[in-house]
Design an enzyme around this catalytic site. Structure first.
Site, mmCIF file in Angstrom:
data_model
loop_
_atom_site.group_PDB
_atom_site.id
_atom_site.type_symbol
_atom_site.label_atom_id
_atom_site.label_comp_id
_atom_site.label_asym_id
_atom_site.label_seq_id
_atom_site.Cartn_x
_atom_site.Cartn_y
_atom_site.Cartn_z
ATOM 1 C CG ASP A 106 -21.857 53.455 -27.325
ATOM 2 O OD1 ASP A 106 -21.032 54.329 -27.023
ATOM 3 O OD2 ASP A 106 -23.079 53.670 -27.387
ATOM 4 C CG ASP A 139 -15.994 51.561 -26.619
ATOM 5 O OD1 ASP A 139 -17.203 51.762 -26.801
ATOM 6 O OD2 ASP A 139 -15.117 52.435 -26.874
#
Length: 289
Positions: free
Chosen positions: A211, A209
């Site tokens: 973050d 991802d």
């Protein structure tokens, strides 16, 4: 010396394929029980040991992982080279979910973990200026290329305590002010302990991802992370399968001195060393004690 590769599998990586004569082995450690039994066998003629960092079924939080017991147990088994495989978030647009990063630096922001094997009665200080082994990292990079994985050579890993993900303000600070590249919860104190145990250590960070800093992606989405983890796990197993052929069964001394990190590290005079501590560190520091 004979090579023995130790793989510590992070989120999504709870087993390793293709090991010959594979046996789940219980290893007793004076630092408590490791995360799980350790799967020991051979791959392409090279000894290997696999330890699921969170335990099979993912029972340990990042903070409750018994890091000292894990590294001590691997050392007792005869492991010479540790490959850490772990999930992480990315602070860089070009480091996208599904990519891998061969980490070479850390900023340690963990606060609730025992970070050293040493202590009162046996004091030791090692350098972690360069906390990963360049030789081992280069092998992981080559294995990633051979597995057609999009991989980035080098990056700074922000180790946070967790288990919550970053706030937006933290994410922006880690990215823009501190210059970090990825963020995770488990490579510290693991890398420090590996250095104290004179084990070569490489970190393969699997991005899941962005973050929470990315304006187009918002906060971390657990469902998306799990979906990306599934794809990353297969890539990680492919990378690991290439390592025996790259590292070989015969191991020369580490050219970067990882296997001699304790040469001048212990400061406590021999006649002042706590015998109980000396016994406790018999595997980790036995070479110099």
């Amino acid at each position: 010396m004979e090579t023995m590769i130790g793989v510590i599998g992070g989120s999504g990586v709870y087993e390793i394929d293709g090991l010959e004569d594979a046996t789940w082995t219980e290893v007793a450690s004076p630092f408590g029980a490791p995360s799980d039994a350790i799967l020991v066998g051979r791959l392409d003629g090279v000894k290997m040991a696999f330890l699921p960092r969170h335990g099979r079924g993912h029972v340990h939080t990042p903070s409750s992982v018994p890091y000292r017991a894990n590294i001590d147990a691997l050392k007792r088994l005869g492991v010479t080279d540790v490959i850490s495989v772990s999930a992480c978030g990315s602070f860089r647009e070009e480091m996208a979910p599904g990519d891998f990063v061969i980490v070479d630096q850390f900023i340690d922001r963990t606060i609730a973990r025992e970070k050293s094997f040493f202590g009162p009665g046996l004091v030791g200080h090692v350098s972690v200026a360069h906390p990963t082994c360049p030789r081992l990292g280069a092998a992981c990079l080559e294995a990633a290329h051979a597995s057609d994985i999009t991989v980035h050579d080098g990056g700074t890993y922000l180790a946070m305590e967790g288990p919550q993900f970053s706030s937006l303000a933290e994410s922006i600070m880690y990215r823009d002010t501190w210059g970090c590249d990825v963020i995770g919860m488990t490579n510290m104190p693991e890398a420090k302990l590996a250095r104290e145990a004179e084990l070569c250590y490489a970190s393969v960070a699997m991005i899941t991802d962005y973050d929470s800093w990315h304006p187009d992606h918002g906060e971390v989405d657990i469902a998306e992370i799990i979906a990306t983890l599934s794809g990353n796990a297969g890539k990680a197993k492919s990378l690991v399968s290439k390592l025996p052929g790259l590292l070989g069964s015969e191991r020369a001394p580490c050219p970067h001195g990882c296997d001699r990190a304790l040469e001048f590290a212990i400061l406590t005079a021999p006649d002042k060393r706590d015998p109980a501590m000396v016994e406790r560190l018999s595997a980790v520091a036995g070479r110099v004690l």
